[in-house]
Design a protein around this motif. Structure first.
Motif, PDB file in Angstrom:
ATOM      1  N   GLY A  92    -109.385  44.188-103.091  1.00  0.00           N
ATOM      2  CA  GLY A  92    -110.431  44.210-102.075  1.00  0.00           C
ATOM      3  C   GLY A  92    -110.686  42.871-101.396  1.00  0.00           C
ATOM      4  O   GLY A  92    -111.630  42.727-100.638  1.00  0.00           O
ATOM      5  N   THR A  93    -109.880  41.889-101.684  1.00  0.00           N
ATOM      6  CA  THR A  93    -110.099  40.557-101.113  1.00  0.00           C
ATOM      7  C   THR A  93    -108.843  40.134-100.357  1.00  0.00           C
ATOM      8  O   THR A  93    -107.751  40.258-100.895  1.00  0.00           O
ATOM      9  CB  THR A  93    -110.318  39.539-102.253  1.00  0.00           C
ATOM     10  N   PRO A  94    -108.990  39.644 -99.145  1.00  0.00           N
ATOM     11  CA  PRO A  94    -107.779  39.177 -98.466  1.00  0.00           C
ATOM     12  C   PRO A  94    -107.218  37.960 -99.192  1.00  0.00           C
ATOM     13  O   PRO A  94    -107.967  37.115 -99.678  1.00  0.00           O
ATOM     14  CB  PRO A  94    -108.276  38.802 -97.071  1.00  0.00           C
ATOM     15  N   ALA A  95    -105.920  37.888 -99.284  1.00  0.00           N
ATOM     16  CA  ALA A  95    -105.292  36.736 -99.923  1.00  0.00           C
ATOM     17  C   ALA A  95    -105.488  35.508 -99.029  1.00  0.00           C
ATOM     18  O   ALA A  95    -105.651  35.635 -97.814  1.00  0.00           O
ATOM     19  CB  ALA A  95    -103.819  37.014-100.133  1.00  0.00           C
ATOM     20  N   ALA A 130    -112.970  28.876 -97.905  1.00  0.00           N
ATOM     21  CA  ALA A 130    -113.663  28.245 -99.046  1.00  0.00           C
ATOM     22  C   ALA A 130    -114.167  29.290-100.034  1.00  0.00           C
ATOM     23  O   ALA A 130    -113.981  29.161-101.247  1.00  0.00           O
ATOM     24  CB  ALA A 130    -114.829  27.396 -98.535  1.00  0.00           C
ATOM     25  N   THR A 131    -114.787  30.358 -99.514  1.00  0.00           N
ATOM     26  CA  THR A 131    -115.348  31.366-100.431  1.00  0.00           C
ATOM     27  C   THR A 131    -114.238  32.108-101.160  1.00  0.00           C
ATOM     28  O   THR A 131    -114.404  32.523-102.307  1.00  0.00           O
ATOM     29  CB  THR A 131    -116.209  32.408 -99.681  1.00  0.00           C
ATOM     30  N   GLN A 139    -114.147  33.689-110.804  1.00  0.00           N
ATOM     31  CA  GLN A 139    -113.850  35.091-111.137  1.00  0.00           C
ATOM     32  C   GLN A 139    -115.023  35.990-110.778  1.00  0.00           C
ATOM     33  O   GLN A 139    -115.474  36.822-111.560  1.00  0.00           O
ATOM     34  CB  GLN A 139    -113.475  35.218-112.605  1.00  0.00           C
ATOM     35  N   ALA A 140    -115.520  35.734-109.572  1.00  0.00           N
ATOM     36  CA  ALA A 140    -116.675  36.484-109.075  1.00  0.00           C
ATOM     37  C   ALA A 140    -116.217  37.395-107.936  1.00  0.00           C
ATOM     38  O   ALA A 140    -115.087  37.296-107.467  1.00  0.00           O
ATOM     39  CB  ALA A 140    -117.728  35.512-108.571  1.00  0.00           C
ATOM     40  N   GLN A 141    -117.108  38.264-107.481  1.00  0.00           N
ATOM     41  CA  GLN A 141    -116.784  39.141-106.360  1.00  0.00           C
ATOM     42  C   GLN A 141    -116.891  38.353-105.062  1.00  0.00           C
ATOM     43  O   GLN A 141    -117.782  37.518-104.905  1.00  0.00           O
ATOM     44  CB  GLN A 141    -117.783  40.302-106.301  1.00  0.00           C
ATOM     45  N   TRP A 142    -115.991  38.633-104.132  1.00  0.00           N
ATOM     46  CA  TRP A 142    -116.014  37.992-102.815  1.00  0.00           C
ATOM     47  C   TRP A 142    -116.643  38.956-101.826  1.00  0.00           C
ATOM     48  O   TRP A 142    -116.279  40.143-101.796  1.00  0.00           O
ATOM     49  CB  TRP A 142    -114.587  37.670-102.378  1.00  0.00           C
ATOM     50  N   LEU A 143    -117.614  38.471-101.070  1.00  0.00           N
ATOM     51  CA  LEU A 143    -118.286  39.349-100.114  1.00  0.00           C
ATOM     52  C   LEU A 143    -118.138  38.777 -98.701  1.00  0.00           C
ATOM     53  O   LEU A 143    -118.422  37.604 -98.468  1.00  0.00           O
ATOM     54  CB  LEU A 143    -119.776  39.449-100.458  1.00  0.00           C
ATOM     55  N   ASP A 144    -117.705  39.611 -97.773  1.00  0.00           N
ATOM     56  CA  ASP A 144    -117.669  39.222 -96.369  1.00  0.00           C
ATOM     57  C   ASP A 144    -119.068  39.506 -95.807  1.00  0.00           C
ATOM     58  O   ASP A 144    -119.471  40.658 -95.707  1.00  0.00           O
ATOM     59  CB  ASP A 144    -116.605  40.059 -95.649  1.00  0.00           C
ATOM     60  N   VAL A 183    -119.902  35.832-104.437  1.00  0.00           N
ATOM     61  CA  VAL A 183    -119.753  34.628-103.616  1.00  0.00           C
ATOM     62  C   VAL A 183    -119.636  35.062-102.161  1.00  0.00           C
ATOM     63  O   VAL A 183    -118.821  35.942-101.840  1.00  0.00           O
ATOM     64  CB  VAL A 183    -118.481  33.850-104.018  1.00  0.00           C
ATOM     65  N   THR A 184    -120.437  34.463-101.290  1.00  0.00           N
ATOM     66  CA  THR A 184    -120.334  34.802 -99.869  1.00  0.00           C
ATOM     67  C   THR A 184    -120.441  33.557 -98.995  1.00  0.00           C
ATOM     68  O   THR A 184    -120.777  32.477 -99.473  1.00  0.00           O
ATOM     69  CB  THR A 184    -121.364  35.883 -99.481  1.00  0.00           C
ATOM     70  N   GLN A 185    -120.155  33.739 -97.707  1.00  0.00           N
ATOM     71  CA  GLN A 185    -120.092  32.620 -96.771  1.00  0.00           C
ATOM     72  C   GLN A 185    -121.471  32.216 -96.253  1.00  0.00           C
ATOM     73  O   GLN A 185    -122.263  33.070 -95.866  1.00  0.00           O
ATOM     74  CB  GLN A 185    -119.241  32.993 -95.528  1.00  0.00           C
ATOM     75  N   GLY A 186    -121.709  30.936 -96.157  1.00  0.00           N
ATOM     76  CA  GLY A 186    -122.837  30.453 -95.378  1.00  0.00           C
ATOM     77  C   GLY A 186    -122.428  30.449 -93.918  1.00  0.00           C
ATOM     78  O   GLY A 186    -121.255  30.702 -93.586  1.00  0.00           O
ATOM     79  N   PHE A 187    -123.384  30.235 -93.015  1.00  0.00           N
ATOM     80  CA  PHE A 187    -123.086  29.865 -91.620  1.00  0.00           C
ATOM     81  C   PHE A 187    -122.607  31.027 -90.740  1.00  0.00           C
ATOM     82  O   PHE A 187    -122.574  30.909 -89.540  1.00  0.00           O
ATOM     83  CB  PHE A 187    -122.030  28.747 -91.671  1.00  0.00           C
TER      84      PHE A 187
END
Ligand code: ASP
Ligand code: MG
Length: 427
Positions: A92-95, A130-131, A139-144, A183-187
């Protein structure tokens, strides 16, 4: 709907993810200080990546060669990922390689015009990359966050649609947070049409506040390279003092006068929902830091705030008549038109002065709009100092060695404009 009662939000800025060692430090902070409850981690672009992307974008948009700079940026991110030993595979995460490919394609297919819109589509990759690395390291979930944080089309300064954003976040995050930290993006944000927007430079603090407001977080912690909220920037002032606690109101005012420690839009959403903001050091994470919340305090240590790159513009009526309300209306109208923000102003019988950021382009536009009606003088290369909660000693400390071009004093605030250029350390 489930309310993640004890949700904590951590925000890490560029300096705290600037290389592999910094990201290892971030991981140990999250392990030691992220309580067992739900945790949302907001991350900015690594180190000076946003500046690098701005430069690359500028080159690409003007048809100049940018491949060496892009290669550096790619190698830097891949190098950090390798050093951390993070795998590029995650469901579920882009490489990382895929994101780098997308960035490459965007730059290769820029269209003429639409500078600000395409800026957002390119510069946003700093946070995406970065995220991606930090999420794997933790080893956390990546959120867009882009489909969730809804903004209008004000490119580079997206205005948040609070109702939609709150609805989106509440529908998605509480469930996901049960599976572990995110983990998600700021900005970053996104429009209804699916385009990326950015929230203004240094906007990741604001993202943390948006998420906290919408999800009813218990607290936000901003991890910084300083010990907390200080009364001055330690790069310019000796003997800085940390505020152990301070009110939302004081902090908003400091940000307004130009203290750069926290993005100015950050405080209001937190104040509205009474969510405390903790500013802590990622170098010394067990130290107390600063708690910004709804509190009353006695007299605070004076705060020193310095704004560089200022310009003082004065207007005189050509016929030596008084500066009237009609004249002021014309001047204010023109300032708003060219988007010059007034930091300080002063009126006398036949002249009116304003201190603004210097922009050659905007100043020229202002001069051509008002030159007919007024005699205009201006000085550039100036600095604006603000002393909040001043006393006699603090005024003397700053003004002694300087020639003041304009000064103003209210009950709590002393401000003056002087010549800049001397980058001396204020003792
Ligand atoms: N990376 C963005 C910037 O440098 C946002 C942030 O750092 O808060 O402006
Ligand atoms: Mg930054």
């Amino acid at each position: 709907m489930q309310e993640p009662q004890q949700l904590q939000i951590f925000k890490f800025g560029g300096a705290s993810v600037k290389d592999a060692a910094a990201i290892r430090n971030l991981s140990s902070i999250v392990r030691a200080h992220g309580q067992p409850g739900p945790l949302l981690v907001v991350v900015s672009a690594m180190g000076k990546t946003t500046n690098a992307l701005e430069a690359i974008y500028q080159l690409a948009h003007t048809g100049q060669e940018y491949t060496p700079q892009l290669a550096l940026l790619r190698d830097f991110h891949l190098g950090v990922a390798t050093e951390l030993g993070v795998s590029d595979e995650a469901a579920g995460t882009p490489a990382l390689a895929e994101l780098l490919e997308q960035l490459h394609d965007r730059l290769a297919t820029l269209l003429p015009g639409d500078f600000d819109k395409q800026y957002d589509q390119v510069v946003s990759f700093g946070e995406l990359l970065a995220t991606r690395i930090v999420a794997r390291a933790l080893q956390a979930q990546w959120l867009d966050c882009r489909p969730l944080i809804r903004t209008d089309h004000t490119w580079r300064e997206g205005r948040v649609d609070w109702a939609t954003t709150e609805r989106n976040l509440r529908a998605t995050l509480p469930g996901q947070l049960q599976h572990g930290p995110i983990v998600t993006q700021g900005f970053l944000g996104g429009t209804a049409g699916g385009h990326t927007t950015t929230l203004g430079r240094e906007g990741s603090d604001y993202t943390a506040a948006i998420l906290a407001y919408c999800l009813g977080a218990a607290s936000v912690t901003i991890w910084k390279d300083v010990a907390g909220l200080l009364n001055a920037d330690p790069k310019f002032f000796a003997d800085t003092v940390r505020y152990p606690e301070i009110s939302y109101q004081e902090t908003i005012e400091m940000a307004y006068y130009g203290a750069s420690v926290i993005h100015p839009k950050t405080i209001k959403p937190l104040a509205v929902r009474g969510i405390p903001l903790l500013v802590k050091s990622f170098v010394d994470p067990t130290a107390e830091g600063t708690r910004i919340h709804d509190c009353r305090h006695g007299l605070l240590v004076p705060a020193f705030i310095r704004k560089t790159g200022q310009c003082l513009i004065s207007f005189e009526s050509k016929d030596l008549t008084f500066i009237s309300e009609e004249n002021l209306e014309v001047i204010f109208g023109a300032l708003a038109q060219v988007r010059l923000k007034i930091h300080l102003m002063q009126n006398s019988a036949i002249s009116f002065s304003v201190c603004t950021d210097f922009s050659a382009y905007r100043l020229e536009k202002l001069l051509s709009a008002l030159r007919e009606q007024f005699t205009i003088h201006y000085n550039t290369g100036l600095e604006l100092y603000t002393i909040k909660n001043y006393d006699a000693a603090s005024i003397q400390r700053l003004t002694d060695s300087r020639e003041l071009l304009l000064e103003q004093r209210s009950r709590q605030t002393f401000q003056f404009v002087c010549r800049g250029g001397v980058n001396e350390f204020v003792k």
